[in-house]
Design a protein around this motif. Sequence first.
Motif, PDB file in Angstrom:
ATOM      1  N   PRO A  34      -5.682 178.841  36.326  1.00  0.00           N
ATOM      2  CA  PRO A  34      -5.076 180.139  36.638  1.00  0.00           C
ATOM      3  C   PRO A  34      -3.565 180.042  36.838  1.00  0.00           C
ATOM      4  N   ASP A  35      -2.879 181.168  36.572  1.00  0.00           N
ATOM      5  CA  ASP A  35      -1.435 181.218  36.801  1.00  0.00           C
ATOM      6  C   ASP A  35      -1.129 180.964  38.270  1.00  0.00           C
ATOM      7  N   GLY A  36       0.037 180.445  38.519  1.00  0.00           N
ATOM      8  CA  GLY A  36       0.460 180.193  39.894  1.00  0.00           C
ATOM      9  C   GLY A  36       1.433 179.035  39.977  1.00  0.00           C
ATOM     10  N   GLN A  37       1.671 178.612  41.199  1.00  0.00           N
ATOM     11  CA  GLN A  37       2.613 177.524  41.444  1.00  0.00           C
ATOM     12  C   GLN A  37       1.870 176.201  41.586  1.00  0.00           C
TER      13      GLN A  37
ATOM     14  N   VAL B 100       4.866 155.423  32.251  1.00  0.00           N
ATOM     15  CA  VAL B 100       5.148 156.557  33.125  1.00  0.00           C
ATOM     16  C   VAL B 100       4.006 157.550  33.010  1.00  0.00           C
ATOM     17  N   SER B 101       3.529 158.049  34.146  1.00  0.00           N
ATOM     18  CA  SER B 101       2.484 159.073  34.132  1.00  0.00           C
ATOM     19  C   SER B 101       2.869 160.205  35.074  1.00  0.00           C
ATOM     20  N   VAL B 102       2.488 161.412  34.680  1.00  0.00           N
ATOM     21  CA  VAL B 102       2.773 162.608  35.473  1.00  0.00           C
ATOM     22  C   VAL B 102       1.449 163.202  35.941  1.00  0.00           C
ATOM     23  N   ALA B 103       1.328 163.417  37.244  1.00  0.00           N
ATOM     24  CA  ALA B 103       0.132 164.029  37.813  1.00  0.00           C
ATOM     25  C   ALA B 103       0.461 165.448  38.253  1.00  0.00           C
ATOM     26  N   VAL B 104      -0.295 166.430  37.755  1.00  0.00           N
ATOM     27  CA  VAL B 104      -0.110 167.824  38.140  1.00  0.00           C
ATOM     28  C   VAL B 104      -1.066 168.137  39.279  1.00  0.00           C
ATOM     29  N   LEU B 105      -0.531 168.737  40.343  1.00  0.00           N
ATOM     30  CA  LEU B 105      -1.336 169.034  41.527  1.00  0.00           C
ATOM     31  C   LEU B 105      -1.400 170.546  41.758  1.00  0.00           C
ATOM     32  N   ASN B 106      -2.575 171.005  42.221  1.00  0.00           N
ATOM     33  CA  ASN B 106      -2.712 172.424  42.544  1.00  0.00           C
ATOM     34  C   ASN B 106      -2.215 172.702  43.961  1.00  0.00           C
ATOM     35  N   GLY B 107      -2.380 173.938  44.431  1.00  0.00           N
ATOM     36  CA  GLY B 107      -1.883 174.307  45.752  1.00  0.00           C
ATOM     37  C   GLY B 107      -2.510 173.533  46.888  1.00  0.00           C
ATOM     38  N   ALA B 108      -3.721 172.989  46.676  1.00  0.00           N
ATOM     39  CA  ALA B 108      -4.404 172.211  47.701  1.00  0.00           C
ATOM     40  C   ALA B 108      -4.017 170.738  47.652  1.00  0.00           C
TER      41      ALA B 108
END
Length: 227
Positions: free
Chosen positions: A170-173, A130-138
Amino acid sequence: MTVNSTSVLGANSATTTPSTKKSSGTTETPQEIQDRFMSLLVAQLKNQDPLQPMDNAAVTSQMAQLNTVTGINNLNTTMQNMASSFAASQTVNATSLLGRTIMVNGNDLTLSGGKPADGALDVQQATDAVSVAVLNGAGKTVRTMDMGALAQGTHQFSWDGKDDSGNPLPDGQYTFAVSASAAGQKAAVSTLDITSVVGLQNDPTTGSKLLTAAGTQVAVSDIKQIF
């Protein structure tokens, strides 16, 4: 002058059939329906042909319809009152969740104040990888985390807020996506948000909604777990 017994309760039964609508389109009260029906019935009794008296079966049928309409109106009123009371109770109960951390369906990660962002997975079957990919707002992948093999069930993870090179972001969603495999085949995994309740919104149509730190709105019934 004589009036045939079918003129009010017979052929023109639509005239005396209890209705909940006035000519203006507004809803009549049960008492208004009863008063109108009784006025028509008295008029029928006064003007009936003695040689062709009113049919008792017709009167009984009309009275049954009147009772049905009145009962439905009373039931509707009772249900509306119960719904209002339930909505008020639900709102009061929901206020106890303010400031609490909850788990709901979603794939949001909130990075704030340098604190780790938490998420969770609902694994439908035992997996090999299992792998988790974190994505930014773009929508760009900024971090990939390997969670290894996982058993069936719910599993939490924590992201330290850094990219694959170890640089703080940076902080954010942010959002996350999961890929999993079992015996060389793609495995089903659902994503879950772990977020805090920051507010409450009362909607008369859909009921109370919880406002989360992730900027989403969820119903109390959508909560998977409360921490």
